[in-house]
Structure formats: C-alpha cells, structure tokens
Design a protein around this motif. Structure first.
Motif, PDB file in Angstrom:
ATOM      1  N   ALA A  89      23.707  34.803  61.926  1.00 21.69           N
ATOM      2  CA  ALA A  89      24.895  34.676  62.788  1.00 21.69           C
ATOM      3  C   ALA A  89      25.066  35.858  63.724  1.00 21.69           C
ATOM      4  N   LYS A  90      24.660  37.047  63.298  1.00 18.68           N
ATOM      5  CA  LYS A  90      24.926  38.242  64.110  1.00 18.68           C
ATOM      6  C   LYS A  90      23.688  38.801  64.801  1.00 18.68           C
ATOM      7  N   ASN A  91      22.518  38.200  64.541  1.00 16.34           N
ATOM      8  CA  ASN A  91      21.281  38.743  65.094  1.00 16.34           C
ATOM      9  C   ASN A  91      20.459  37.623  65.709  1.00 16.34           C
ATOM     10  N   ASN A  92      20.137  37.757  66.993  1.00 12.31           N
ATOM     11  CA  ASN A  92      19.349  36.735  67.679  1.00 12.31           C
ATOM     12  C   ASN A  92      17.901  36.689  67.195  1.00 12.31           C
ATOM     13  N   SER A  93      17.403  37.810  66.702  1.00 14.05           N
ATOM     14  CA  SER A  93      16.026  37.871  66.203  1.00 14.05           C
ATOM     15  C   SER A  93      15.992  38.502  64.813  1.00 14.05           C
ATOM     16  N   PRO A  94      16.515  37.798  63.821  1.00 17.44           N
ATOM     17  CA  PRO A  94      16.518  38.353  62.465  1.00 17.44           C
ATOM     18  C   PRO A  94      15.092  38.571  61.962  1.00 17.44           C
ATOM     19  N   PHE A  95      14.964  39.501  61.047  1.00 16.49           N
ATOM     20  CA  PHE A  95      13.658  39.940  60.557  1.00 16.49           C
ATOM     21  C   PHE A  95      13.741  40.062  59.037  1.00 16.49           C
ATOM     22  N   PHE A  96      13.021  39.176  58.340  1.00 12.04           N
ATOM     23  CA  PHE A  96      13.061  39.150  56.882  1.00 12.04           C
ATOM     24  C   PHE A  96      11.693  39.485  56.297  1.00 12.04           C
TER      25      PHE A  96
END
Length: 243
Positions: A89-96
């Motif tokens: 929701a808060k990050n356009n390019s999440p990184f897991f």
C-alpha cells in the motif's frame, strides 16, 4: 535478547499468548494429559520442536523444567498478510526476500544484515525448518534483525501465491536455469527466493516462481555460500533501482 520458558503449563500459556517461540525441547518418553496437551498445541501451531534426553533439558536450565523448555525469539514476528498489505500500500516497488529452509543461524544473520542494507521491506520464512532468531543471529546481523520485519508462514508456496496475487514478481535463485540474474528486471515489485544451504530451493517452491535466475560462476567450485549469493542477488536489485 533471547530467553527461555520452562515448565509445561508455562509453555502452554506462552503459546496461547502468541509468544514468538523459536523452538520447544521435549523430554523423550514423557507422558501425561498436560504433556499431550502441549504436544497437540505444538502440532496445531506448527512450532518447531524436538524430543531430547533429560540431560539436554538439564543443561538448558537449572530450574524444574518438568520435561519441556521453550526458546523465545528476541524479536516479534509480523503477521504475513498484514505485512504484505501494508508494504504494498505504501510502496510502489516493494522488495521482499523469502528464505526456503535456510537453517544456519549465522547465515540467517548475515542475510538479514545484507537485506537491511539493501532496503528489503520484509523477510518471509517458513515456520518449520528455518533457522531460529537467536542471540547468534542478532550478533551476526549486527542488530539489523531489529530493523527488518520478519514474518513466519505455514507454507512458503502459499506466501508466493499471495505475493503474486498482490502484484509482486517472484524470482528464484537456482542453478537449474539458463537465465542469468542480469537478464531479470527487478525495477518493479519483486521478491527474491533463496534456498537451503545444501539443497537450494525445494522443487515444489521452485515450480511457483515467476522466473528462475542464476549467478555466473567462472571458477571450478559450483556454488556460493547462501549468504554471499543472496548478497549478490539483492545488490543487483539495488543496482537496477539506482539507475
């Protein structure tokens, strides 16, 4: 830092209170209604456990352990779905980062340290078979374990499916491919999966990923330590996103 809980009733209450339990050691050959209740809870919650001689329990604690000792994690684990929803929701390019059965606590700590330096938003591990977060993990991570949220899941395959349905591309690090890491686009929402030290990513998990990628190995040795390989993968994501 990490602590222990001893006594069957105390451990049952700790499980009911959702304490972050790493592992429970149970005395071999013990029986009784309360002991069976604890065993049932352990199975239901998917908590890592092992049956050991009473001498092992005596070494773990000088107190009256009643045949059961639980090791508590020094950090709180996050709810997987809530973690993913909040990050997406808060990050356009999440990184897991997903770790499939990485079992060495020092490798785990080193990976967490690198993940924190690379801006990984969340680390996901299975409840069973993964390295616990111990004092050694905290030390090897240089305290980074307190800065990166870690979530435990029942099955890594379900976590991958959930990430994919959330718009995250999942890339598995494996030698079982012709595609090099440098041909993968990591600029969008992505997750990297690293496998166990000895076996790599399990076949059932590998079937779930969107892409498989490997590192070019130019020497005679056919593999890298998992924490080193993980560092190379994560920094390729950083390199691409830094352009």
């Amino acid at each position: 830092m990490s602590k222990q809980i001893y006594g069957i009733r105390a451990i049952i209450e700790a499980i009911d209170a959702s304490q972050p339990i790493n592992k429970i050691f149970l005395q071999k050959g013990l029986s009784g209604d309360l002991f069976r209740e604890l065993e049932s809870l352990i199975r239901k919650q998917g908590i890592s456990s092992s049956y050991v001689p009473v001498e092992k329990l005596n070494r773990l604690t000088k107190n009256n352990h009643q045949g059961a000792v639980a090791q508590i994690s020094p950090v709180e684990f996050h709810d997987f779905e809530v973690l993913v929803e909040n990050i997406v929701a808060k990050n356009n390019s999440p990184f897991f980062l997903l770790l499939d059965q990485v079992s060495d606590v020092r490798n785990f700590g080193a990976i967490i340290r690198t993940a924190e330096c690379c801006g990984v938003d969340g680390i996901i591990v299975p409840k069973s078979g993964a390295a616990p977060i111990t004092d050694d993990t905290v030390k090897t991570s240089a305290g980074a374990v307190f800065n990166v949220p870690v979530a435990k899941v029942d099955h890594l395959k379900d976590a991958i499916f959930y990430l994919q349905s959330s718009g995250v591309t999942v890339v598995g690090a494996t030698e079982k491919t012709e595609k090099h890491i440098y041909s993968i686009d990591f600029k969008g929402p992505c997750a990297v999966v690293m496998g166990a030290e000895d076996r790599g990513i399990s076949p059932s998990v590998l079937k779930m990923v969107d892409y498989k990628a490997k590192l070019p190995l130019l020497g005679k040795i056919g593999s890298l330590n998992v924490s080193v390989a993980c560092g190379v993968f994560l920094y390729e994501v950083v390199r691409q996103r830094s352009k």
